[in-house]
Design a protein around this motif. Structure first.
Motif, mmCIF file in Angstrom:
data_model
loop_
_atom_site.group_PDB
_atom_site.id
_atom_site.type_symbol
_atom_site.label_atom_id
_atom_site.label_comp_id
_atom_site.label_asym_id
_atom_site.label_seq_id
_atom_site.Cartn_x
_atom_site.Cartn_y
_atom_site.Cartn_z
ATOM 1 N N LEU A 186 0.833 -1.201 0.000
ATOM 2 C CA LEU A 186 0.000 0.000 0.000
ATOM 3 C C LEU A 186 0.868 1.252 0.000
ATOM 4 O O LEU A 186 1.980 1.241 0.506
ATOM 5 N N PRO A 187 0.376 2.365 -0.583
ATOM 6 C CA PRO A 187 -1.003 2.612 -0.999
ATOM 7 C C PRO A 187 -1.389 2.060 -2.377
ATOM 8 O O PRO A 187 -2.508 2.288 -2.820
ATOM 9 N N ASP A 188 -0.506 1.359 -3.057
ATOM 10 C CA ASP A 188 -0.846 0.813 -4.371
ATOM 11 C C ASP A 188 -1.734 -0.423 -4.185
ATOM 12 O O ASP A 188 -1.262 -1.489 -3.780
ATOM 13 N N GLU A 189 -3.021 -0.277 -4.468
ATOM 14 C CA GLU A 189 -3.963 -1.379 -4.312
ATOM 15 C C GLU A 189 -4.359 -1.984 -5.654
ATOM 16 O O GLU A 189 -5.226 -2.858 -5.712
ATOM 17 N N ARG A 190 -3.730 -1.526 -6.725
ATOM 18 C CA ARG A 190 -4.065 -2.057 -8.050
ATOM 19 C C ARG A 190 -3.200 -3.255 -8.431
ATOM 20 O O ARG A 190 -3.618 -4.107 -9.201
ATOM 21 N N SER A 191 -1.991 -3.328 -7.901
ATOM 22 C CA SER A 191 -1.100 -4.448 -8.234
ATOM 23 C C SER A 191 -0.775 -5.238 -6.975
ATOM 24 O O SER A 191 -0.731 -4.692 -5.870
ATOM 25 N N TYR A 192 -0.557 -6.522 -7.151
ATOM 26 C CA TYR A 192 -0.246 -7.393 -6.026
ATOM 27 C C TYR A 192 0.554 -8.600 -6.525
ATOM 28 O O TYR A 192 0.613 -8.877 -7.731
ATOM 29 N N THR A 223 2.972 0.227 3.382
ATOM 30 C CA THR A 223 2.362 -0.752 4.282
ATOM 31 C C THR A 223 2.145 -2.062 3.530
ATOM 32 O O THR A 223 1.635 -2.054 2.405
ATOM 33 N N LEU A 224 2.544 -3.161 4.152
ATOM 34 C CA LEU A 224 2.289 -4.481 3.575
ATOM 35 C C LEU A 224 0.880 -4.948 3.957
ATOM 36 O O LEU A 224 0.462 -4.797 5.109
ATOM 37 N N LYS A 225 0.193 -5.508 2.987
ATOM 38 C CA LYS A 225 -1.151 -6.029 3.220
ATOM 39 C C LYS A 225 -1.222 -7.458 2.682
ATOM 40 O O LYS A 225 -0.950 -7.703 1.508
ATOM 41 N N PHE A 226 -1.563 -8.397 3.547
ATOM 42 C CA PHE A 226 -1.697 -9.804 3.172
ATOM 43 C C PHE A 226 -3.179 -10.182 3.221
ATOM 44 O O PHE A 226 -3.832 -9.989 4.253
ATOM 45 N N LEU A 227 -3.697 -10.696 2.129
ATOM 46 C CA LEU A 227 -5.069 -11.184 2.074
ATOM 47 C C LEU A 227 -5.028 -12.699 1.875
ATOM 48 O O LEU A 227 -4.453 -13.180 0.892
#
Length: 415
Positions: A186-192, A223-227
């Motif tokens: 994050l804040p890039d929520e378009r690529s993962y 920020t790292l975000k794990f789903l």
């Protein structure tokens, strides 16, 4: 007479030969004894050597209620010449010396060699154990899973290395579970980046490495975000939980590889309110008279379109009888509608003031050379100021002293 003389000479020669043989055999045995390890065959010595450990075992039984079993620490007989006068118990366990016993260096083949040793104390094995890792055994009530990962940053190549290690104790909607993980920076929520899918397991082991390209200047604002998802038989994806991990508080270097675990959280599936939502925790310590606020994150913020790069921060203010007492601010994060803060603030507040005090949390967007823009605000406090979820949050904080109470709140523009 001549025959008798010859017979006597022969017999004498035989006896002399026998004597020489016996003498040679005894000398050979003596030489072998000097160059071989000593074997103690005296049963008295064996008994006394075992008595050392028997006495030690008896003392262990007596002390069992106060400490764990210990191991005797013994000074071998070869060191008897040293000065061991100042011992704890000043005792020497030794029997009468053997005149044929010679001190030998090197290893001994049995406990018989400990006869005549000094017992100078004991060693507690528990003091030398590594601390037990309880991260895979202690799961709180209501836990929906736990995720392990490691992070490392390469300064020269400006690469963030993320290793997805494992997930444990997943709680899928069906009996079987085929999980995989999506990782965002994050804040890039378009690529993962996405892991492989592990079939039919609630405790997947991934051991996969991922690389994000990010400059050192921007690293601490990311920020790292794990789903964590589950794939059902119809190939549909079901979100099982998430982990949000801000990098701003971590010392990331090539020589410092951090291994971290976090419990999964349920994602707020409700659509954001008109002006966005904010999540924070409240805690009150009645002994210290301290009110603690942990600003976690916000979502669905309506940023000013003219300044997408402007910083967004949260201002926390303590009020009493609508009178301003003190305020504190989070760091400003560059324009993202879903900022993650994880910042903690403490305020002094006497327990008698909780019926008249309140907290105001304002989300602000700062523009260079322009007036700060209010994106939304929420007030939590007693019945005098609030109703609904805000009042419930405040009352739950009071009813659970020293415990962090976390909730989402809708932002509004009212003052």
């Amino acid at each position: 007479e001549q025959a008798v003389a010859v017979a006597g000479g022969i017999i004498g020669g035989i006896l002399l030969f026998v004597l020489l043989g016996i003498t040679a055999y005894l000398l050979w045995k003596k030489i072998c004894h000097l160059f071989s390890y000593e074997k103690l065959i005296n049963p008295v010595k064996t008994t006394n050597a075992n008595a050392i450990f028997q006495d030690q075992a008896n003392s262990e039984i007596q002390l069992k209620s106060t400490r764990s079993r210990s191991v005797p620490f013994i000074i071998p007989p070869t060191l008897h010449g040293r000065d061991w006068i100042h011992l704890t118990n000043e005792e020497q366990v030794q029997e009468d010396s053997d005149p044929y016993m010679t001190p030998q260096s090197g290893p001994r083949s049995s406990f018989h060699s400990l006869a005549g040793a000094y017992v100078v104390g004991t060693i507690n094995p528990d003091l030398y154990k590594f601390p037990e890792d309880k991260s895979e055994t202690d799961f709180p009530d209501g836990n929906i899973g736990r995720l392990w990962f490691s992070i490392e940053y390469e300064q020269e190549s400006e690469r963030l290395l993320v290793s997805l290690i494992k997930v444990r104790k997943l709680q899928p909607p069906a009996d079987s579970c085929s999980p995989f993980v999506k990782i965002y920076l994050l804040p890039d929520e378009r690529s993962y980046l996405q892991s492989k899918t592990k079939r039919k397991t609630l405790n997947p082991q991934f051991d996969e490495n991922f690389v994000f390209q990010v400059s050192s200047k921007m690293l601490l604002q990311r920020t790292l975000k794990f789903l964590v998802y589950h794939v059902d038989k119809q190939k549909k994806h079901h979100l099982l939980g998430q982990v949000i991990f801000p990098l701003k508080n971590e010392a990331l270097t090539e020589d410092n590889k951090l291994v971290i675990w976090r419990d999964l959280e349920k994602e707020n599936l409700e659509p954001p309110s008109e002006h966005g939502d904010i999540q924070f925790s409240l805690s009150y310590n009645d002994y210290l008279g301290r009110l603690t606020v942990v600003v976690l994150r916000a979502r669905g913020l309506k940023l000013q379109e003219e300044s997408p790069a402007a910083g967004v921060y949260v201002k926390v203010s303590l009020m009493n009888h609508n009178k301003f007492i003190k305020s504190k601010k989070t760091a400003a994060l560059l324009g993202t509608p879903n900022p993650v803060y994880n910042e903690t603030f403490s305020f002094k507040a006497d327990q008698t003031e909780l019926d008249t005090a309140s907290l105001s949390l304002s989300v602000l967007q700062s523009n260079k050379g322009e007036k700060t823009l209010l994106l939304g605000r929420v007030v939590v406090g007693p019945f005098m100021y609030t109703r609904g979820k805000e009042l419930e949050h405040w009352n739950e904080m009071i009813s659970k002293p020293k415990e962090l109470v976390k909730r989402w709140h809708a932002l509004c523009h009212s003052t």
